[in-house]
Write a protein that holds these residues in place. Structure first.
Motif: not given
Length: 248
Positions: A229-245
């Motif tokens: 959850g914390n990593w999905c909210r980080r703004k320095d994570v590429i959107p593709t990765t956020r969606i995959l997570l």
């Protein structure tokens, strides 16, 4: 319908890259078809492409103008496209408006790698041509023509990136089916998200990366399920990765 990623809270300096990305679900047996010829460039655009390429080569002499796959159309069960030169894609990354109303949709594979200790993330090297300092799920890379006449396979492309970027051999990973396509808003790159697993511990994986991986990333980390959850909210994570997570 595409699912748009909420990036309203993205800082101004990152908004240029992270707003407006969208996602399409794919069928597990999605097919890749090469049946289109690459577009012909006008003399003015060709000159601009070559100028950008020459400038990039002057700074990075090892850049290679290989053949890459560009998407022409996409449905959940079929991706059609054509082979073109990498220099065209690089020109579009430098100038997203260079091809006007018909941008290149450069295809890329993006893994979501789970090891024995959790999901592996990597930070793109600060000097990367695109999205330096951002975290993503490795391996990831452009779909390219590795051998003339070779069958185009997303799994094979991901295995090649796994070895190049992380130093892992094919026998050390298991690859799942394609899950989704995420389209970058500014550059029109299309990431194909694919889950993969390895029985290796993170310590063993990191050792292999340090010994045999390339310099695409300057850091690796592993996250447990309760950290997602914390990593999905980080703004320095590429959107593709956020969606995959979020859809693992």
């Amino acid at each position: 319908m595409p699912a748009f990623l909420d990036t309203d809270e993205t800082p101004h300096n990152l908004a240029h890259d992270l707003q407006g990305w969208h996602c399409e679900e794919l069928h597990p047996d999605v097919r890749l078809i090469v049946n289109e010829t690459e577009p012909t460039l006008t003399p003015d655009i060709e000159h601009r492409v070559q100028t950008i390429w020459d400038d990039a080569r002057a700074r990075r002499p090892k850049l290679f103008n290989g053949r890459i796959f560009c998407m022409k159309s996409i449905t959940p069960d079929c991706i059609e496209g054509y082979w073109t030169e990498y220099r065209r894609a690089l020109a579009q990354m430098a100038d997203p408006t260079i091809f006007g109303e018909t941008p290149l949709h450069q295809l890329a594979v993006c893994g979501l790698l789970r090891c024995a200790d959790g999901i592996v993330l990597a930070r793109r090297h600060p000097a990367s041509l695109y999205l330096g300092d951002f975290w993503q799920s490795p391996p990831a890379g452009t779909v390219e023509m590795r051998k003339e006449g070779q069958r185009l396979s997303l799994a094979d492309q991901l295995l090649a990136e796994t070895e190049e970027e992380l130093g892992l051999m094919a026998c050390e990973v298991s690859i799942g089916p394609p899950r989704l396509a995420v389209i970058h808003a500014r550059t029109a790159i299309v990431d194909i998200g694919i889950a993969l697993t390895t029985p290796l511990s993170f310590a063993a994986l990191r050792e292999k990366w340090q010994a045999g991986g390339n310099k695409e990333y300057d850091q690796l980390t592993v996250i447990s399920d309760d950290q997602l959850g914390n990593w999905c909210r980080r703004k320095d994570v590429i959107p593709t990765t956020r969606i995959l997570l979020n859809t693992r």
